[in-house]
Design a protein around this motif. Structure first.
Motif, PDB file in Angstrom:
ATOM      1  N   ASN A 283      75.961  -3.236   2.608  1.00  0.00           N
ATOM      2  CA  ASN A 283      75.013  -2.620   1.674  1.00  0.00           C
ATOM      3  C   ASN A 283      75.679  -1.553   0.808  1.00  0.00           C
ATOM      4  OD1 ASN A 283      73.010  -4.220   2.757  1.00  0.00           O
ATOM      5  ND2 ASN A 283      72.306  -2.669   4.196  1.00  0.00           N
ATOM      6  N   ALA A 284      76.398  -0.640   1.449  1.00  0.00           N
ATOM      7  CA  ALA A 284      77.039   0.443   0.696  1.00  0.00           C
ATOM      8  C   ALA A 284      78.170  -0.093  -0.177  1.00  0.00           C
ATOM      9  CB  ALA A 284      77.570   1.506   1.657  1.00  0.00           C
ATOM     10  N   ILE A 285      78.884  -1.090   0.342  1.00  0.00           N
ATOM     11  CA  ILE A 285      79.982  -1.670  -0.437  1.00  0.00           C
ATOM     12  C   ILE A 285      79.448  -2.284  -1.735  1.00  0.00           C
ATOM     13  CG2 ILE A 285      81.733  -3.490  -0.446  1.00  0.00           C
ATOM     14  CD1 ILE A 285      81.997  -3.027   2.598  1.00  0.00           C
ATOM     15  N   ARG A 286      78.361  -3.032  -1.620  1.00  0.00           N
ATOM     16  CA  ARG A 286      77.765  -3.634  -2.813  1.00  0.00           C
ATOM     17  C   ARG A 286      77.255  -2.567  -3.773  1.00  0.00           C
ATOM     18  NH1 ARG A 286      75.974  -7.358   1.105  1.00  0.00           N
ATOM     19  NH2 ARG A 286      74.038  -6.172   1.418  1.00  0.00           N
ATOM     20  N   ALA A 287      76.665  -1.512  -3.224  1.00  0.00           N
ATOM     21  CA  ALA A 287      76.130  -0.444  -4.081  1.00  0.00           C
ATOM     22  C   ALA A 287      77.245   0.243  -4.859  1.00  0.00           C
ATOM     23  CB  ALA A 287      75.366   0.567  -3.228  1.00  0.00           C
ATOM     24  N   PHE A 288      78.358   0.547  -4.189  1.00  0.00           N
ATOM     25  CA  PHE A 288      79.478   1.196  -4.876  1.00  0.00           C
ATOM     26  C   PHE A 288      80.068   0.276  -5.946  1.00  0.00           C
ATOM     27  CE2 PHE A 288      80.122   4.002  -1.000  1.00  0.00           C
ATOM     28  CZ  PHE A 288      79.746   5.149  -1.671  1.00  0.00           C
ATOM     29  N   ARG A 289      80.284  -0.977  -5.574  1.00  0.00           N
ATOM     30  CA  ARG A 289      80.904  -1.908  -6.528  1.00  0.00           C
ATOM     31  C   ARG A 289      79.999  -2.165  -7.731  1.00  0.00           C
ATOM     32  NH1 ARG A 289      83.570  -6.122  -2.070  1.00  0.00           N
ATOM     33  NH2 ARG A 289      85.494  -4.930  -1.768  1.00  0.00           N
TER      34      ARG A 289
ATOM     35  N   GLN B 258      78.346  -0.089  -9.224  1.00  0.00           N
ATOM     36  CA  GLN B 258      78.499   1.039 -10.137  1.00  0.00           C
ATOM     37  C   GLN B 258      79.909   1.114 -10.728  1.00  0.00           C
ATOM     38  OE1 GLN B 258      75.902   3.011 -11.064  1.00  0.00           O
ATOM     39  NE2 GLN B 258      74.704   1.553  -9.855  1.00  0.00           N
ATOM     40  N   GLY B 259      80.699   0.058 -10.493  1.00  0.00           N
ATOM     41  CA  GLY B 259      82.018   0.008 -11.095  1.00  0.00           C
ATOM     42  C   GLY B 259      83.112   0.670 -10.291  1.00  0.00           C
ATOM     43  N   LEU B 260      82.815   1.099  -9.058  1.00  0.00           N
ATOM     44  CA  LEU B 260      83.829   1.748  -8.228  1.00  0.00           C
ATOM     45  C   LEU B 260      84.674   0.694  -7.505  1.00  0.00           C
ATOM     46  CD1 LEU B 260      81.707   4.607  -6.643  1.00  0.00           C
ATOM     47  CD2 LEU B 260      83.386   4.818  -8.452  1.00  0.00           C
ATOM     48  N   GLN B 261      85.959   0.985  -7.363  1.00  0.00           N
ATOM     49  CA  GLN B 261      86.835   0.094  -6.603  1.00  0.00           C
ATOM     50  C   GLN B 261      86.683   0.414  -5.118  1.00  0.00           C
ATOM     51  OE1 GLN B 261      90.992   0.038  -7.691  1.00  0.00           O
ATOM     52  NE2 GLN B 261      91.607  -0.720  -5.680  1.00  0.00           N
ATOM     53  N   VAL B 262      86.358  -0.595  -4.318  1.00  0.00           N
ATOM     54  CA  VAL B 262      86.207  -0.425  -2.873  1.00  0.00           C
ATOM     55  C   VAL B 262      87.132  -1.406  -2.179  1.00  0.00           C
ATOM     56  CG1 VAL B 262      84.628  -0.465  -0.917  1.00  0.00           C
ATOM     57  CG2 VAL B 262      83.793   0.263  -3.155  1.00  0.00           C
TER      58      VAL B 262
ATOM     59  N   VAL C  64      88.185  -2.926   1.291  1.00  0.00           N
ATOM     60  CA  VAL C  64      87.650  -3.054   2.645  1.00  0.00           C
ATOM     61  C   VAL C  64      88.783  -3.364   3.608  1.00  0.00           C
ATOM     62  CG1 VAL C  64      86.023  -4.270   4.134  1.00  0.00           C
ATOM     63  CG2 VAL C  64      85.451  -3.858   1.733  1.00  0.00           C
ATOM     64  N   LEU C  65      88.862  -2.592   4.651  1.00  0.00           N
ATOM     65  CA  LEU C  65      89.926  -2.735   5.641  1.00  0.00           C
ATOM     66  C   LEU C  65      89.980  -4.159   6.187  1.00  0.00           C
ATOM     67  CD1 LEU C  65      92.071  -1.124   7.223  1.00  0.00           C
ATOM     68  CD2 LEU C  65      90.339  -0.717   8.971  1.00  0.00           C
ATOM     69  N   GLY C  66      91.167  -4.773   6.109  1.00  0.00           N
ATOM     70  CA  GLY C  66      91.345  -6.115   6.643  1.00  0.00           C
ATOM     71  C   GLY C  66      90.934  -7.217   5.695  1.00  0.00           C
ATOM     72  N   GLU C  67      90.438  -6.848   4.506  1.00  0.00           N
ATOM     73  CA  GLU C  67      89.966  -7.864   3.565  1.00  0.00           C
ATOM     74  C   GLU C  67      90.624  -7.737   2.195  1.00  0.00           C
ATOM     75  OE1 GLU C  67      85.685  -7.798   3.421  1.00  0.00           O
ATOM     76  OE2 GLU C  67      85.540  -7.426   5.569  1.00  0.00           O
ATOM     77  N   ASP C  68      90.709  -6.514   1.683  1.00  0.00           N
ATOM     78  CA  ASP C  68      91.187  -6.333   0.312  1.00  0.00           C
ATOM     79  C   ASP C  68      92.521  -5.592   0.228  1.00  0.00           C
ATOM     80  OD1 ASP C  68      88.712  -7.400  -0.707  1.00  0.00           O
ATOM     81  OD2 ASP C  68      87.805  -5.486  -0.159  1.00  0.00           O
ATOM     82  N   MET C  69      92.902  -4.924   1.314  1.00  0.00           N
ATOM     83  CA  MET C  69      94.051  -4.026   1.217  1.00  0.00           C
ATOM     84  C   MET C  69      95.366  -4.754   1.441  1.00  0.00           C
ATOM     85  SD  MET C  69      92.582  -0.663   3.118  1.00  0.00           S
ATOM     86  CE  MET C  69      93.806   0.332   2.302  1.00  0.00           C
ATOM     87  N   GLN C  70      96.435  -4.216   0.831  1.00  0.00           N
ATOM     88  CA  GLN C  70      97.763  -4.754   1.049  1.00  0.00           C
ATOM     89  C   GLN C  70      98.172  -4.536   2.501  1.00  0.00           C
ATOM     90  OE1 GLN C  70     100.487  -3.085  -1.783  1.00  0.00           O
ATOM     91  NE2 GLN C  70      99.073  -3.328  -3.512  1.00  0.00           N
ATOM     92  N   SER C  71      98.909  -5.465   3.050  1.00  0.00           N
ATOM     93  CA  SER C  71      99.236  -5.431   4.477  1.00  0.00           C
ATOM     94  C   SER C  71      99.951  -4.152   4.886  1.00  0.00           C
ATOM     95  CB  SER C  71     100.093  -6.650   4.833  1.00  0.00           C
ATOM     96  OG  SER C  71     101.289  -6.656   4.062  1.00  0.00           O
ATOM     97  N   LYS C  72     100.808  -3.602   4.011  1.00  0.00           N
ATOM     98  CA  LYS C  72     101.562  -2.407   4.388  1.00  0.00           C
ATOM     99  C   LYS C  72     100.668  -1.178   4.503  1.00  0.00           C
ATOM    100  CE  LYS C  72     102.888  -1.250  -0.380  1.00  0.00           C
ATOM    101  NZ  LYS C  72     104.030  -1.023  -1.283  1.00  0.00           N
ATOM    102  N   LEU C  73      99.457  -1.250   3.924  1.00  0.00           N
ATOM    103  CA  LEU C  73      98.553  -0.107   3.995  1.00  0.00           C
ATOM    104  C   LEU C  73      97.512  -0.251   5.096  1.00  0.00           C
ATOM    105  CD1 LEU C  73      97.829   0.408   0.183  1.00  0.00           C
ATOM    106  CD2 LEU C  73      99.477   1.643   1.600  1.00  0.00           C
TER     107      LEU C  73
END
Length: 467
Positions: free
Chosen positions: A11-17, A19-23, A25-34
């Motif tokens: 819910n919060a992820i959709r709300a932020f996105r 509004q144009g904010l970059q979100v 999500v751990l294990g889904e969108d982040m580069q492996s080294k981070l």
């Protein structure tokens, strides 16, 4: 990171996105080294909530300061100061991030602590004293409530006159049937506490560890040696006789603070709160409206959730017939279920327990009464309880969803979905932490839903014939 409770994820992820904010999500969108660095950061921020949601007790940290030879005070009991001022400032920070601080009666008698955060403003944690005998001094810094309140938890019936004395000073006194850390933590969980710091002596620390309510340890080790055969240690007797029985800390960290070394780590692993659902065949047998391979899942648990009314803790009054056929009002399904454990038992204590559960101010209190009595006085539980408890719950649920039209509509609106009671600790009524639970509450609700849908269909057919 995604919300640890399934029904709130996204819910919060959709709300932020939106509004144009970059979100990310751990294990889904982040580069492996981070990922690993972000995982630790996310969990550090959310640990109290994650543990509380999983274990139904507040996230608890045991903190102590000791010398190199493992003493928290001299043989005389004198303990000021083992650690440095820098370490004590760190303790004030820990207090400022906690909802409450717990000490035992020995600490109050010996040290007369204030247990304040001493940061000049902002959040001040509640102070909690555990004392079975209530053998506490009449004059103590903790009875000064000018900055923050104090709660004293004791065993039922202890020193009534002293209870009245504390109440006259504004100190809240809570009586439990038997004083032990698990029951105390369940009580404060029900009051909404999230994070608790234990600054107690070795005896209470050992009891809390044995009860499984301590999640993390902060040990400040000072470069001092004081010796003393009778000098107290930070943790009392745990009943271990071999080193192989020792409890290992997880994710241990070391940090030098002035002359001291801070060693911290977890006593219990960080839980995974994602329950799995019953098998497709099993679910279809319960409710034929659930289509294999196209199944959506509806999780429910807390009463304030979207589907929180499905919980037997929801505040919906029901009327059920007693043994003589007279209808009796119960504040919730949980009140009725817990009281039924003792109905029909020929013992005045059983009837007294029923009356207390019936008048309990909340479903949580009713549940606590029923569970404690069942555990400590099993002879008061009806002999056929294990064979009838599912039917007792079913009848209460059927009453609840029959007399409240909006609840009936909510249940019918879930047709085709699997209902899972997302309790991570109840392996009978809930889905369990890793899906190992039997989910009987979800099963009963799906069974009711199927029955209600069948009745609605039959009524529609009759209407068509009449027309």
């Amino acid at each position: 990171m995604r919300h640890p409770l399934q029904h709130l994820r996204g819910n919060a992820i959709r709300a932020f996105r939106s509004q144009g904010l970059q979100v990310d999500v751990l294990g889904e969108d982040m580069q492996s080294k981070l990922v690993e660095e972000a995982r630790k950061a996310c969990l550090l921020v959310n640990l109290p909530f994650v543990y509380r949601a999983a274990s139904r007790v507040p996230f608890s940290v045991l903190k102590y300061a000791m010398t190199l030879d493992g003493k928290i005070a001299a043989s005389s009991g004198h303990a000021a100061w083992i650690s440095s001022k820098l370490s004590r400032n760190r303790v004030f920070e820990l207090r400022g991030r906690s909802d409450a601080i717990i000490v035992g009666g020995n600490t109050v008698r010996r040290d007369n602590p204030r247990l304040t955060a001493r940061h000049g403003g902002g959040h001040m944690p509640i102070r909690i004293v555990l004392s079975q005998s209530l053998d506490l001094p009449e004059e103590a810094n903790l009875w000064d409530l000018s900055d923050v309140s104090t709660v004293v938890v004791t065993q039922r019936g202890a020193r009534r006159s002293f209870q009245r004395y504390l109440a006259s000073k504004g100190v809240e006194v809570v009586e439990l049937d038997i004083l032990n850390p698990r029951d105390v933590m369940e009580y404060f969980h029900d009051r909404g506490y999230l994070s608790i710091l234990w600054e107690c002596g070795g005896t209470l620390a050992a009891s809390a560890i044995s009860s499984g309510v301590i999640h993390k340890v902060f040990a400040f080790v000072a470069p001092k040696i004081i010796g003393g055969k009778n000098a107290p240690s930070p943790v009392g007797e745990l009943g271990m006789v071999e080193m192989s029985q020792a409890l290992d800390l997880i994710d241990v960290c070391f940090e030098q603070i002035g002359p001291d070394m801070l060693i911290s780590g977890f006593l219990q692993p960080i839980p995974d709160l994602t329950p799995t659902i019953p098998s497709e065949d099993e679910t279809f047998a319960i409710d034929p409206t659930v289509a294999p391979f196209e199944t959506s899942i509806i999780f429910f648990y807390k009463t304030w959730d979207l589907y929180g009314a499905f919980s037997n803790f929801s505040p919906h009054t029901i009327q059920m017939p007693d043994e003589d056929g007279n209808y009796v009002t119960w504040f919730s399904v949980e009140h009725y279920y817990q009281a039924n454990k003792f109905i029909g038992v020929i013992n005045p204590l059983a009837q007294d327990c029923i009356d207390k559960i019936k008048s309990a101010k909340s479903p949580e209190e009713a549940a606590r009464m029923g569970r404690l009595t069942q555990r400590r006085h099993p002879h008061l539980v009806r002999s056929d309880w294990e064979s009838v408890k599912i039917d007792v719950m079913y009848r209460a649920l059927k009453c609840k969803f029959s007399i409240y039209p909006h609840l009936n509509s909510m249940l019918l609106s879930t047709a085709g979905s699997v209902l899972v009671e997302a309790s991570p600790h109840d392996l009978f009524w809930g889905g369990g932490r890793d899906g190992e639970g039997l989910n009987y509450l979800g099963r009963l609700l799906m069974k009711l839903r199927s029955e209600f849908l069948g009745e609605s269909s039959a009524a529609s057919e009759n209407t068509c014939i009449a027309l």
